[in-house]
Design a protein around this motif. Structure first.
Motif, PDB file in Angstrom:
ATOM      1  N   HIS A  16       0.853  -1.193   0.000  1.00 18.48           N
ATOM      2  CA  HIS A  16       0.000   0.000   0.000  1.00 18.48           C
ATOM      3  C   HIS A  16       0.890   1.243   0.000  1.00 18.48           C
ATOM      4  CE1 HIS A  16      -4.361   1.063   0.639  1.00 18.48           C
ATOM      5  NE2 HIS A  16      -3.780   2.259   0.591  1.00 18.48           N
ATOM      6  N   TYR A  18       0.980   5.813  -0.410  1.00 19.58           N
ATOM      7  CA  TYR A  18       0.230   7.075  -0.323  1.00 19.58           C
ATOM      8  C   TYR A  18       1.206   8.232  -0.539  1.00 19.58           C
ATOM      9  CZ  TYR A  18      -2.158  11.111   1.698  1.00 19.58           C
ATOM     10  OH  TYR A  18      -2.714  12.350   1.887  1.00 19.58           O
ATOM     11  N   GLU A  25      -3.661   7.435  -3.300  1.00 20.19           N
ATOM     12  CA  GLU A  25      -3.548   6.250  -2.438  1.00 20.19           C
ATOM     13  C   GLU A  25      -3.814   5.016  -3.276  1.00 20.19           C
ATOM     14  OE1 GLU A  25      -5.727   4.216   1.449  1.00 20.19           O
ATOM     15  OE2 GLU A  25      -6.085   6.331   0.957  1.00 20.19           O
ATOM     16  N   PRO A  27      -3.457   0.544  -3.482  1.00 15.62           N
ATOM     17  CA  PRO A  27      -3.029  -0.743  -2.914  1.00 15.62           C
ATOM     18  C   PRO A  27      -1.965  -1.360  -3.799  1.00 15.62           C
ATOM     19  CG  PRO A  27      -5.099  -1.000  -4.094  1.00 15.62           C
ATOM     20  CD  PRO A  27      -4.777   0.467  -4.129  1.00 15.62           C
ATOM     21  N   LYS A  32      -5.673  -5.558  -3.870  1.00 12.92           N
ATOM     22  CA  LYS A  32      -6.878  -4.757  -4.062  1.00 12.92           C
ATOM     23  C   LYS A  32      -7.983  -5.209  -3.103  1.00 12.92           C
ATOM     24  CE  LYS A  32     -10.200  -3.243  -7.568  1.00 12.92           C
ATOM     25  NZ  LYS A  32     -10.652  -3.386  -8.976  1.00 12.92           N
ATOM     26  N   ASP A  33      -8.607  -4.241  -2.444  1.00 16.34           N
ATOM     27  CA  ASP A  33      -9.702  -4.475  -1.483  1.00 16.34           C
ATOM     28  C   ASP A  33      -9.246  -5.253  -0.249  1.00 16.34           C
ATOM     29  OD1 ASP A  33     -11.517  -3.218  -3.210  1.00 16.34           O
ATOM     30  OD2 ASP A  33     -11.898  -5.086  -4.292  1.00 16.34           O
ATOM     31  N   THR A  35      -6.448  -3.976   1.744  1.00 16.26           N
ATOM     32  CA  THR A  35      -5.714  -3.082   2.638  1.00 16.26           C
ATOM     33  C   THR A  35      -6.428  -1.737   2.745  1.00 16.26           C
ATOM     34  OG1 THR A  35      -4.334  -2.343   0.793  1.00 16.26           O
ATOM     35  CG2 THR A  35      -3.503  -4.168   2.125  1.00 16.26           C
ATOM     36  N   GLU A  36      -6.131  -1.008   3.816  1.00 11.76           N
ATOM     37  CA  GLU A  36      -6.783   0.286   4.030  1.00 11.76           C
ATOM     38  C   GLU A  36      -5.908   1.152   4.944  1.00 11.76           C
ATOM     39  OE1 GLU A  36     -10.914   2.096   6.017  1.00 11.76           O
ATOM     40  OE2 GLU A  36     -10.641  -0.076   5.762  1.00 11.76           O
ATOM     41  N   LYS A  50      -4.495  -1.270   7.765  1.00 15.47           N
ATOM     42  CA  LYS A  50      -5.468  -2.312   8.110  1.00 15.47           C
ATOM     43  C   LYS A  50      -5.430  -3.409   7.051  1.00 15.47           C
ATOM     44  CE  LYS A  50     -10.385  -3.162   9.031  1.00 15.47           C
ATOM     45  NZ  LYS A  50     -11.726  -2.535   9.147  1.00 15.47           N
ATOM     46  N   LYS A  52      -7.290  -6.775   5.688  1.00 16.37           N
ATOM     47  CA  LYS A  52      -8.621  -7.375   5.739  1.00 16.37           C
ATOM     48  C   LYS A  52      -8.547  -8.845   5.318  1.00 16.37           C
ATOM     49  CE  LYS A  52     -10.537  -2.952   4.162  1.00 16.37           C
ATOM     50  NZ  LYS A  52     -11.372  -2.291   3.131  1.00 16.37           N
TER      51      LYS A  52
END
Length: 409
Positions: A16, A18, A25, A27, A32-33, A35-36, A50, A52
């Motif tokens: 990830h 930024y 931002e 990933p 994809k979908d 990490t956050e 985060k 997931k």
């Protein structure tokens, strides 16, 4: 400011990133979908990542790398992942002079350890045979352990304990081997000529133990049954996840209301349990594929006479007649165990609360058969649904009479 979260996989891989130039931002590749970040927390110095839907492969070393006008900074942390799972213990077919016990659990990480102990924590003197295998795709471990308990003394409670080697977290299952059960087992293994045929109590004792061993073995073939919404009578209300049905309170017609399982079984073993509760009228068992197709959309006006093998209750009596005779001598059957032995051509029903046989009936040995439930009239308040029980590691279902098998509808 630039922020990189990287994972070490022979080399550092970006998962990830930024940059405050345009608040971009992204990933990393393959994430994809998964990490956050929390940009609104950056002003407080919180640059957390985060992850997931964690899987075993996500374990490893992670690096947080920050580049700013003030300089470059980095920090590393190791993520360790553990997975535990329920443990099931059941009695296998006795062999030699002992009683066979088997313990199984699937879904552990990292590789666990297993041990057999008595109630006071003492390791059993008998040497177990244990195999631990790993699923190559999910990387989770399955434990299977077998032990033979010799019938020379009263062992009492025996526990199979599986322990996570990373955190020490334990899961266990237990079984009680009292002197009465072991004495009956030793008697059952002796030559028939040594059995005292005049001792009626001993005969009853042996019969009870034999039935209990049979149902414990049947439960090792437990499958999860899900009812198919496309194969149910339109006047049935299906519970979420297809785990039960009941008639609509407004429908009082005599037509059979049938819901059929989404999967069938041919020439194989399968076991499931159904809570009938206090229902006065119900039927459950298996249907042939042709009969299943007839019940789509409630096309049948009466119960099919062919292609149905079932246990039921109506007007205060059970059918088939031999089931009614047997149940008159047992505690009320509120949970029914259904054991399909496809290759043997046999369908057996058990009174789970009493751990006793109800009836066994022949079925085709090469035809695909589908589980079905048929609740009786709702009586206007819908108090008598039929529920499919989830797989259980309980060794003494008699203790579950008050809890029932599934209240989440």
């Amino acid at each position: 400011m630039e922020l990189l979260w990287r994972k070490y996989e022979s080399e550092y891989v970006i998962i990830h990133s930024y940059t405050d130039r345009g608040n971009q931002e992204l990933p990393g590749r393959g994430y994809k979908d998964q990490t956050e970040l929390f940009p609104h927390e950056f002003i407080r110095g919180n640059l957390s990542l985060k992850l997931k839907s964690l899987k075993v492969k996500e374990a490893g070393w992670y690096q947080c790398f920050v580049k700013s006008a003030e300089g470059n900074y980095e920090a590393r942390i190791e993520l360790k992942i553990e997975a535990t799972a329920p443990v099931r213990i059941f009695v296998t077919v006795p062999g030699g002079s002992g009683l066979g016990l088997s313990c199984k659990s699937t879904g552990w990480f990292p590789e666990p350890t297993v041990r057999w102990v008595t109630q006071d924590g003492q390791t059993l003197a008998m040497e177990p045979v244990t195999t631990i295998t790993q699923d190559k795709q999910q990387q989770l471990y399955t434990v299977e352990s077998h032990i033979t308990v010799l019938g020379g003394k009263d062992v009492g409670e025996i526990r199979c304990i599986v322990q996570n080697s990373l955190t020490g977290t334990e899961q266990h299952s237990a079984i009680e081997l009292g002197a009465k059960e072991k004495a009956a087992n030793r008697k059952a293994e002796q030559e028939a000529a040594l059995l005292d045929k005049d001792n009626v109590e001993l005969h009853k004792w042996k019969e009870t133990l034999t039935e209990e061993l049979a149902i414990r073995r049947a439960r090792s073939y437990w499958v999860t049954i899900t009812l198919d919404p496309s194969h149910q009578h339109p006047e049935l209300i299906m519970f979420k996840h297809g785990q039960g049905v009941q008639r609509r309170p407004s429908f009082l017609g005599p037509a059979p209301c049938i819901a059929v399982g989404s999967s069938g079984f041919a020439s194989q073993r399968a076991y499931w349990e159904v809570e009938v509760g206090d229902g006065k009228d119900w039927e459950l068992g298996v249907l042939s594929e042709d009969t299943r197709d007839q019940v789509i959309g409630g096309e049948v006006e009466e119960r099919p006479k062919e292609g149905v093998w079932a246990l039921g209750r109506a007007a205060g009596q059970y059918h088939p007649p031999e089931a009614d005779t047997r149940l008159q001598t047992q505690e009320k059957a509120v949970i029914i165990g259904v054991y399909l032995e496809g290759e043997e051509g046999k369908l057996t029903f058990y009174n789970v609360v009493q751990m006793a046989l109800i009836v066994a009936i022949p079925v085709p040995d090469s035809e695909k058969l589908y589980p079905f439930l048929s609740p009786g009239p709702a009586g206007g308040d819908g108090r008598d649904p039929l529920r499919l029980c989830p797989p259980s590691n309980c060794d003494f279902p008699q203790q579950l009479v008050q809890k029932r098998c599934n209240k989440d509808v």
